[in-house]
Enzyme design. Structure first.
Site, PDB file in Angstrom:
ATOM      1  N   LYS A  83      26.610  27.626  27.172  1.00 59.07           N
ATOM      2  CA  LYS A  83      27.996  27.378  26.771  1.00 59.07           C
ATOM      3  C   LYS A  83      28.817  27.036  28.019  1.00 59.07           C
ATOM      4  CE  LYS A  83      30.792  29.866  23.347  1.00 59.07           C
ATOM      5  NZ  LYS A  83      31.135  31.239  22.941  1.00 59.07           N
TER       6      LYS A  83
HETATM    7  O1  G3P Z   1      33.665  32.281  19.807  1.00 56.32           O
HETATM    8  C1  G3P Z   1      34.944  32.352  20.366  1.00 56.32           C
HETATM    9  C2  G3P Z   1      35.582  33.623  19.980  1.00 56.32           C
HETATM   10  O2  G3P Z   1      34.937  34.673  20.634  1.00 56.32           O
HETATM   11  C3  G3P Z   1      37.028  33.691  20.200  1.00 56.32           C
HETATM   12  O3  G3P Z   1      37.518  34.526  19.228  1.00 56.32           O
HETATM   13  O4  G3P Z   1      39.109  36.031  18.163  1.00 56.32           O
HETATM   14  O5  G3P Z   1      38.882  36.000  20.659  1.00 56.32           O
HETATM   15  O6  G3P Z   1      39.959  34.106  19.465  1.00 56.32           O
HETATM   16  P1  G3P Z   1      38.951  35.200  19.399  1.00 56.32           P
END
Ligand code: G3P
Length: 217
Positions: A83
């Site tokens: 990634k």
């Molecule tokens: O895969 C990306 C994710 O981990 C981000 O999620 O909820 O931190 O915006 P969030």
């Protein structure tokens, strides 16, 4: 549509994989930092459990550093996906790693223009963050609609991995738009199961059945 879980927790991954509905795992530095133990060993164990794509993210921000870390991550297991962030160096690293046959997931995508760059750089996956767009009063699902249209116009093979999903509606909307994958925290997969009518219906079926058994006895 494929369903990935967004976590570094081996315990949670084991329990979701046992349900037979898990296609892959996404991690990021914030998620892996929460877990005890060596991150390489943890990612290896996750690959053994899931036997599907597992994203591990580079922390270098320069091209050379990303390449070095990308090679290191790819060596962990054949299921590993590298990634990289959607920066100039990240796109360059995506092109180089993809050219070597290493699958790359380009993350931190917040616009259709960025998604187009990732596809042109040969990304296997693009990760638009819908929840974080919603957080700033911008409709995250509109971005998914745009990327689906653009990728389909040009038959790009980059898979759209809808990330930062915060609730089951994000997953359902992503599926309605034809996105390839949604990734979400374990708690959201848990929420997907829930419907009060399922519980009420099952309770009634079992009660009615028990009555019949009592009469027969
Ligand atoms: O895969 C990306 C994710 O981990 C981000 O999620 O909820 O931190 O915006 P969030």
């Amino acid at each position: 549509m494929k369903l990935f879980v967004d976590t570094g927790s081996i315990k949670d991954i084991e329990s979701i994989a046992a349900l037979g509905i898990l296609d892959g795992v996404t991690t990021n530095p914030s998620l892996l930092a929460k877990e005890p133990g060596d991150f390489r060993q943890n990612l290896k164990r996750i690959c053994e459990i899931v036997k599907g794509p597992v994203s591990g993210e580079v922390t270098a921000t320069d091209f050379a550093g990303m390449l070095q870390q990308g090679h290191d991550i790819a060596k962990i297991d054949a299921h590993m996906v590298v990634k990289v962030p959607l920066t100039r160096d990240g796109i360059r690293a995506c092109k180089a790693l993809s050219g070597e046959g290493i699958r790359v997931n380009v993350t931190l995508c917040f616009s259709a223009a960025q998604a187009l760059l990732a596809a042109k750089a040969g990304a296997s996956f693009i990760s638009p963050f819908v929840g974080r767009l919603d957080d700033i009063a911008t409709n995250g699902m509109e971005l998914i609609r745009e990327i689906v249209a653009i990728y389909s116009n040009y038959e790009f093979t980059t898979e759209i991995l809808v990330a930062s999903c915060r609730h089951p509606i994000h997953i359902v909307e992503a599926a309605k738009l034809g996105a390839d994958i949604a990734t979400c925290p374990p708690a959201v997969i848990e929420q997907m199961f829930n419907h009060p009518l399922t519980n009420i219906g099952l309770e009634k079926f079992l009660k009615d059945w028990e009555k019949t058994q009592a009469v027969k006895a």
